[in-house]
Design a protein around this motif. Structure first.
Motif, PDB file in Angstrom:
ATOM      1  N   PRO B  94       0.796  -1.267  -0.086  1.00  0.00           N
ATOM      2  CA  PRO B  94      -0.087  -0.190  -0.066  1.00  0.00           C
ATOM      3  C   PRO B  94       0.881   1.276  -0.018  1.00  0.00           C
ATOM      4  N   CYS B  95       0.496   2.284  -0.576  1.00  0.00           N
ATOM      5  CA  CYS B  95       1.097   3.749  -0.477  1.00  0.00           C
ATOM      6  C   CYS B  95       1.252   4.307   0.759  1.00  0.00           C
ATOM      7  N   LEU B  96       0.549   3.914   2.116  1.00  0.00           N
ATOM      8  CA  LEU B  96       0.740   4.370   3.165  1.00  0.00           C
ATOM      9  C   LEU B  96       0.348   2.807   3.933  1.00  0.00           C
ATOM     10  N   ALA B  97       1.584   2.777   4.709  1.00  0.00           N
ATOM     11  CA  ALA B  97       1.593   1.477   5.467  1.00  0.00           C
ATOM     12  C   ALA B  97       0.153   0.984   6.283  1.00  0.00           C
ATOM     13  N   LEU B  98      -0.244  -0.037   6.233  1.00  0.00           N
ATOM     14  CA  LEU B  98      -1.489  -0.491   7.026  1.00  0.00           C
ATOM     15  C   LEU B  98      -0.804  -1.568   7.926  1.00  0.00           C
ATOM     16  N   ARG B  99      -1.216  -1.193   9.133  1.00  0.00           N
ATOM     17  CA  ARG B  99      -1.222  -2.064  10.641  1.00  0.00           C
ATOM     18  C   ARG B  99       0.483  -2.469  10.770  1.00  0.00           C
ATOM     19  N   ARG B 100       1.369  -2.607   9.806  1.00  0.00           N
ATOM     20  CA  ARG B 100       2.566  -2.733   9.676  1.00  0.00           C
ATOM     21  C   ARG B 100       3.623  -2.107   9.227  1.00  0.00           C
ATOM     22  N   VAL B 101       4.699  -1.770   9.669  1.00  0.00           N
ATOM     23  CA  VAL B 101       5.785  -1.175   8.802  1.00  0.00           C
ATOM     24  C   VAL B 101       6.882  -2.287   8.841  1.00  0.00           C
ATOM     25  N   ARG B 102       7.422  -2.100   7.423  1.00  0.00           N
ATOM     26  CA  ARG B 102       8.462  -3.049   7.164  1.00  0.00           C
ATOM     27  C   ARG B 102       9.935  -2.546   6.864  1.00  0.00           C
ATOM     28  N   TYR B 103      10.008  -1.234   6.905  1.00  0.00           N
ATOM     29  CA  TYR B 103      11.565  -0.662   6.617  1.00  0.00           C
ATOM     30  C   TYR B 103      11.436   0.751   7.222  1.00  0.00           C
ATOM     31  N   VAL B 104      12.871   1.254   7.548  1.00  0.00           N
ATOM     32  CA  VAL B 104      12.880   2.645   8.049  1.00  0.00           C
ATOM     33  C   VAL B 104      12.493   3.740   6.780  1.00  0.00           C
ATOM     34  N   GLY B 105      11.527   4.552   7.259  1.00  0.00           N
ATOM     35  CA  GLY B 105      11.357   5.362   6.234  1.00  0.00           C
ATOM     36  C   GLY B 105       9.784   5.164   5.309  1.00  0.00           C
ATOM     37  N   GLU B 106       9.306   4.011   5.715  1.00  0.00           N
ATOM     38  CA  GLU B 106       8.030   3.608   5.064  1.00  0.00           C
ATOM     39  C   GLU B 106       7.030   4.711   5.394  1.00  0.00           C
ATOM     40  N   PRO B 107       6.430   5.026   4.565  1.00  0.00           N
ATOM     41  CA  PRO B 107       5.463   6.158   4.620  1.00  0.00           C
ATOM     42  C   PRO B 107       4.196   5.598   5.463  1.00  0.00           C
ATOM     43  N   VAL B 108       3.937   6.320   6.657  1.00  0.00           N
ATOM     44  CA  VAL B 108       2.687   5.881   7.328  1.00  0.00           C
ATOM     45  C   VAL B 108       1.457   6.988   7.259  1.00  0.00           C
ATOM     46  N   ALA B 109       1.981   8.252   7.160  1.00  0.00           N
ATOM     47  CA  ALA B 109       0.940   8.992   7.033  1.00  0.00           C
ATOM     48  C   ALA B 109       1.315  10.539   6.490  1.00  0.00           C
ATOM     49  N   VAL B 110       0.316  11.147   5.866  1.00  0.00           N
ATOM     50  CA  VAL B 110       0.554  12.171   5.168  1.00  0.00           C
ATOM     51  C   VAL B 110       0.029  13.561   5.580  1.00  0.00           C
ATOM     52  N   VAL B 111       0.694  14.701   5.651  1.00  0.00           N
ATOM     53  CA  VAL B 111      -0.046  15.830   5.895  1.00  0.00           C
ATOM     54  C   VAL B 111      -0.179  16.854   4.909  1.00  0.00           C
ATOM     55  N   VAL B 112      -1.466  17.249   4.848  1.00  0.00           N
ATOM     56  CA  VAL B 112      -1.645  18.211   3.573  1.00  0.00           C
ATOM     57  C   VAL B 112      -1.810  19.482   4.264  1.00  0.00           C
TER      58      VAL B 112
END
Ligand code: FES
Ligand code: FES
Lengths: 160, 776
Positions: B94-112
């Motif tokens: 997914p473009c933003l991580a769902l439930r799990r992150v799998r690498y440092v730097g993986e996008p989790v959220a975005v601010v507009v």
């Protein structure tokens, strides 16, 4: 804060946030996007401009620090009639650029070198450009471009 | 007046705008009412996301919204992987991580937010509760049966296993006269480091229901299709523009999360949205290159002839597949025999998930790894047998001019490896260097001479063997004023094809070079194409344009023939005229153009206008080759490797513009040498990125290189009518092993067979002082 800066010969006054970087000031307020950003941490040199004649990395200068100074960016380097600066011409002649992203910074860093040392050796050119990264050219053609420009500047000086 | 243009050193059309700072990269595009994005990224290599608290951020000045993976689920499609291979495991990405992150730097959220600084400030206020999980970064551990699993639904961390086998292994293994070397080579992870980071501007117009996207990309057309699929928009309403792109080296041959998110947000607000990657993000979340462990078994005769090569490859894919991630290491297997006729081969490639950023195409993409393996093999064999590395190579080259099918099943186009080798030996004064080395050794000084005789695969490529089409489109349009517009489906970003394409067309049509303008990179302006990667732009894209020009000529010759009372086949295009060979019958180019547009007396069956499109499907790849010699000196005190000389003889087929070819070689050499001596992109065992700045990953600078001496041979390929092979990656592919071979050659008196890259002073210093865990 109010600042007054002469950019490429034109004076402007702006009210800026104290934390605004000079590079963002030049790009976004003055609309001069020829100055590029490659790291924002003073490592790559893509943002190099001349401040009172000296090459500075504009990502590590605040706009407020430039108050009262004279700035030259790549857009201000060509002559009035659109004539290319010898460095610009040298980069064109000697294939001193590929993607062009590092080029404005390279040219302005080289500008400082030539103003201090009109006869740089190849090693001196490489040394002077140590603070400017280029990922495309492998640097040799940049060195040749600066040599080309140095010769041209010398020839122009003799002619004058 | 047109003169002979092809093969000439012509200055670039691209340069005037670039040297004056008047071009437009993505960040230079400013639209009214623009919003800015900032991403919240995972500080953990592996963790459960327990909760995301964005209330504080939402209340900050200028902030319009914060989106998380859950907000996007079902509303924005997954990041695509185009590589299809048997049994490939493809985890959802997914473009933003769902439930799990799998690498440092993986996008989790975005601010507009409505300002750039405001977006960044607010992103720092988004709090995420993580429950850390054990991270896996070590390849040997990742494949062991007791390793934690990164994608639980996939069962283990092995994404695929591919085998390539050829030749008579029974004969090799039962031959008691053969010697065997076993060696592990590590090909370290690298950051591509284009000087312009990634960036995207997405602008959705609700009234027109159109989405325009400016992205720093190598593949605007493929990106357009993928963004339409991800956003669910009608593809005909999506337009992608690759503006000026500040370098890419494969890293922008992709579809990235941030591109999808920018489109999503722009559609939500009906406003333009900008995201520009910071350098820190670039090092964490733009694809990386290489990262393989290669375990070799080399079977060879006492005379230096290599009879069999076995290789077990562990390829680090990272946590997810990006566009071509799993396909890259398969190119290593394909090219592993290099330009040597080795009768038996066995390669097993395991693609492995780890808690790191995805690997994908970085200049050379799988082939530098192959060349490194086989060129190190040649030198290790030479060392073992106390033979000159030149001799061992000559023993293993196929005879010149003979078509052979290698044990890998690959058959190369035209080549003459002996010729490039001979040329580089002369250029470098090889024999003299060897004498100098012997003298210096007596004085206890370490001079090393390293060789690499590479072959690579490029001009990608026939569609039958490419994941998403390997053809290319080209259009030539002669305007009513006689000026010529060229449209290419490729998307060059520094290579200079605005120049070489104009050379091709001006020469073919006999019009002034300055009258030809080349456009690329805008999907609304240029017919569908594939893009710029795999050293394909001139060989495939240039050929499409060449053919389109032929169609224009055919039509214009028919028109001119009527005017002149000659046969179309008698006419030549030169100096702005269309005329018979002897010049006795001649008409101006512009006059015939007028005829085509005014259409008063068109021959029957000829449509008005002068625009022709051609789609070229290459019948095969091309295989450029070359021979390099590196000369290094080792500083006995510091262990530093001083690069003294570098000689490169490359054969990229016919040369259209020697200046551009030289530029490509130089840039390639710098990157290949960088890998051998300085560059590495390192995660620690917790999956934290240790090389998070340009300083740490050691991007090379001007003073670190010696003067490059380059030369060429020109062996035209029969694969396309231009005879060009491609040159974008050759320098990188050829240079890395030449340097490592040189350093190992220098250290020969110390009895060291191999040291893994990068050959930093600390490693060499250890060896100089008599030992290191690295020493085999
Ligand atoms: S952007 Fe200023 S030095 Fe890199
Ligand atoms: S020309 Fe691309 S970074 Fe220097």
């Amino acid at each position: 804060m109010k600042i007054r800066v002469k950019i490429n010969g034109v004076t402007r006054e702006d009210d800026v946030e104290p934390r605004l970087l000079l590079v963002h000031y030049l790009r976004e307020l003055a609309g001069l996007t020829g100055t590029h950003i490659g790291c924002e941490t003073s490592i790559c040199g893509a943002c190099t401009v001349l401040m009172n004649g000296a090459a500075v990395k504009s990502c590590t200068v605040l706009a407020v620090q430039a108050d009262g100074s004279e700035i030259t960016t790549i857009e201000g380097l060509s002559g009035r009639n659109g004539q290319l600066h010898p460095l610009q011409q040298g980069f064109w002649e000697e294939h001193g650029l590929q993607c062009g992203y590092c080029t404005p910074g390279m040219i302005l860093a080289a500008h400082q070198l030539l103003s201090r040392n009109p006869h740089p050796s190849r090693a001196e050119i490489r040394k002077a450009l140590e603070g400017n990264l280029c990922r495309c050219t492998g640097y040799q053609h940049i060195v040749k471009a600066v040599e080309w420009a140095a010769e041209k500047v010398r020839a122009q000086a003799e002619h004058a | 007046m047109s003169s002979k243009l092809l093969g000439e050193r012509i200055k670039r059309k691209e340069d005037p705008r670039l040297i004056q700072g008047r071009s437009h990269y993505v960040d230079d595009i400013q639209l009214c009412g623009m919003l800015y994005l900032a991403f919240v990224r995972s500080p953990h290599a592996h963790a459960e996301i327990k909760a995301i608290h964005s209330e504080a951020a939402q209340k900050m000045p200028g902030v319009l919204a914060v989106y998380t993976g859950a907000d996007l689920e079902g509303r924005l499609g997954l990041i695509p992987c185009a590589a299809g291979m048997e049994g490939l495991k493809v985890p959802p990405h997914p473009c933003l991580a769902l439930r799990r992150v799998r690498y440092v730097g993986e996008p989790v959220a975005v601010v507009v937010a409505s300002g750039r600084y405001q977006a960044v400030d607010a992103a720092a206020q988004v709090e995420v509760d993580y429950e850390p999980l054990p991270a896996i970064t070590d390849l040997d551990k990742a494949v062991s049966s007791d390793s934690p699993v990164i994608h639980e639904s996939l069962g283990d961390n092995i994404a695929f296993v591919a085998k390539l086998e050829g030749g008579d292994w029974k004969a090799v293994e039962s031959d008691a006269s053969l010697k065997v070397i076993r060696q592990r080579l590590v090909n370290q992870r690298l950051a591509p480091l284009s000087m312009e980071t990634r960036g995207v501007v997405a602008s959705y117009s609700p009234g027109e229901d159109t989405l325009t996207v400016w992205s720093s990309t190598q593949i605007p057309h493929l990106l357009k299709t993928q963004l339409a699929v991800m956003t669910g928009m009608d593809e005909a309403r999506v337009r992608v523009i690759a503006p000026e792109v500040g370098g890419a080296f494969g890293s922008k041959l992709n579809v990235y999360a941030e591109e999808g998110v920018a489109c999503f947000v722009s559609r939500q607000f009906g406003k333009p949205v900008k995201w520009i990657e910071s350098r820190r993000e670039n090092l964490m979340a733009t694809i990386h290159g290489r990262d393989q462990i290669d375990d070799l078994e080399i079977y060879f005769r006492p005379d230096g002839k290599v009879m069999g090569l076995k290789c077990h490859i562990l390829a680090n894919l990272g946590a997810y597949h990006q566009l071509l991630t799993p396909a890259i290491p398969t190119l290593t297997a394909l090219m592993i025999l290099g330009c040597y006729n080795i009768p038996a081969v066995f390669v097993e490639t395991k693609g492995v998930f780890t808690n790191t950023m995805s690997t994908d195409a970085y200049r050379g993409a799988g082939r530098p790894e192959a060349t490194y393996i086989i060129e190190r093999v040649m030198d290790m064999v030479a060392r073992e047998l106390n033979l000159d590395p030149v001799e061992v190579r000559l023993k293993n080259f196929p005879p010149p001019g003979k078509d052979i099918v290698l044990a890998t099943g690959v058959s190369y186009d035209t080549a003459n490896y002996q010729k490039t080798l001979k040329k580089v030996l002369t250029l470098s004064g090889y024999k003299k260097l060897r004498r100098e080395q012997a003298r210096l050794r007596k004085k206890g000084k370490y001079l090393g001479i390293g060789l690499s005789t590479y072959v690579e695969i490029c001009a990608m490529g026939p569609s039958s063997r490419m994941p998403a089409g390997g053809w290319e489109s080209g259009t030539v349009r002669v305007e009513p004023t006689g000026k010529v517009t060229v449209l290419s489906g490729t998307s060059p970003h520094g290579q200079g094809e605005e120049t070489s394409f104009a050379q091709i067309v001006a020469e073919e049509l006999g019009v002034p070079y300055d009258d030809v303008t080349v456009y690329h990179g805008d999907t609304n302006q240029v017919p569908m194409g594939i893009g710029t990667f795999g050293s394909r732009t001139t060989a495939v894209g240039g050929t499409a344009i060449y053919h389109a020009a032929q169609r224009i000529k055919k039509k214009m010759a028919r028109l001119a023939a009527v005017k002149l009372g000659a046969k179309p086949s008698e006419l030549v295009f030169r100096d702005g005229k269309i005329e018979t060979e002897d010049g006795s019958k001649s008409v101006k180019f512009g006059e015939v153009v007028g005829e085509a547009y005014f259409a008063k007396q068109l021959p029957p069956g000829l449509a008005p206008g002068l625009v022709e499109n051609y789609v070229f499907e290459p019948p095969n790849y091309t295989y450029p080759f070359g021979a390099h010699v590196a000369v290094v000196e080792i500083d006995n005190e510091t262990g530093e490797v001083n690069l003294r000389n570098y000689f490169a003889v490359d054969d990229c087929g016919r040369i259209l513009n020697p200046m551009l070819v030289d530029g490509q070689i130089h840039g390639g050499l710098a990157q290949g040498i960088g890998q051998a001596l300085w560059e590495e992109h390192v995660y620690d065992e917790n999956g934290q990125l240790l090389t998070g700045t340009l300083m740490d990953c050691a991007a090379p600078r001007a003073h670190q290189f010696c003067w490059f001496e380059t030369a060429n041979t020109e062996t035209r390929t029969p694969v396309n009518p231009l005879g060009v092979k491609g040159v974008g990656e050759a320098g990188t592919i050829g240079s890395t092993p030449a340097i490592v071979n040189a350093v190992m050659d220098a250290l020969r008196p110390l009895g060291v067979r191999h040291i893994d890259m990068p050959l930093k002073p600390e490693k060499i210093w250890q060896v100089l002082r008599g030992g290191s865990p690295q020493v085999v």
